[in-house]
Design a protein around this motif. Sequence first.
Motif, short mmCIF file in Angstrom:
data_model
loop_
_atom_site.label_atom_id
_atom_site.label_comp_id
_atom_site.label_asym_id
_atom_site.label_seq_id
_atom_site.Cartn_x
_atom_site.Cartn_y
_atom_site.Cartn_z
N ASP A 88 1.28 2.79 -5.06
CA ASP A 88 0.11 2.75 -5.94
C ASP A 88 -1.09 2.13 -5.21
N SER A 89 -0.83 1.11 -4.40
CA SER A 89 -1.93 0.47 -3.66
C SER A 89 -2.49 1.40 -2.60
N GLU A 90 -1.64 2.20 -1.97
CA GLU A 90 -2.12 3.14 -0.95
C GLU A 90 -2.94 4.27 -1.60
N VAL A 91 -2.49 4.75 -2.75
CA VAL A 91 -3.24 5.79 -3.46
C VAL A 91 -4.60 5.25 -3.88
N ALA A 92 -4.63 4.01 -4.36
CA ALA A 92 -5.90 3.40 -4.77
C ALA A 92 -6.85 3.22 -3.59
N ARG A 93 -6.29 2.96 -2.42
CA ARG A 93 -7.10 2.79 -1.22
C ARG A 93 -7.79 4.11 -0.85
N GLY A 94 -7.10 5.23 -1.08
CA GLY A 94 -7.66 6.55 -0.79
C GLY A 94 -7.20 7.07 0.56
N GLY A 95 -7.12 8.40 0.65
CA GLY A 95 -6.82 9.03 1.94
C GLY A 95 -5.38 8.97 2.36
#
Length: 232
Positions: A88-95
């Motif tokens: 979820d944190s990686e998705v929120a970061r983007g890319g």
Amino acid sequence: MPCTIPGRSIAFFDVDETLITIKSLLRFLTYHFDNDGADPDHAVQAKESLLRQLAAGAPREVLNRSYYRSFRGSCPQELARSGRHWFDSEVARGGLFHAPVQRRLESHRAAGRGIVLVSGSFFPCLGPIAEHVNAHQVLCTSTHTEAGVLTGEITDPVIGDEKAVRANRLMRSLGIRPIDCFAYGDDASDLPLLRAVGNPVVVGNDPVLQAWGRRYGWGALPGVSTVPVPTG
């Protein structure tokens, strides 16, 4: 997972720096011990050890085993929960997802092919990714547990030849012809997987894969380093 493979063809996808733009194992290691783990210094020490081995020319199989020993004593349920938070944190970061490969995956799914992820990573990292892309199955490294915690040991890391072994075993079990299947990879260690199918696709500019691709007319897609990735 696993779930039923539809149709008579499978598209196999390497994950790190092929389907996604990062190395999931190192990013998860840092996230877990910084956020959901108890000892942030442990992640630093583990990464330093891995980098020393890498600089010394240790093969991927050795690095892979060393990585999983970093999680000795961890609880599988805790790692699964941490993997969800990390994703979820990686998705929120983007890319996170590599757009050219993700689009190809979606086209294979629309064509009725089975979607299978093949990676040396483990399920705490790969489960949320597989769920997000609606993969039908994940072929990945398995960890040993005793008394409810990880021992730090693994069997047959899904790297190099083992990727082809697992893919071939799955195709045989389903009666699916390799000539009808596809595979995507970015690193020379993915060569056995690419050679195992009739429609291999080289992602990026690895010189070994590019040489094989030119010689045999394989497909090609741009690599992570050649596609702008939003930083968020």
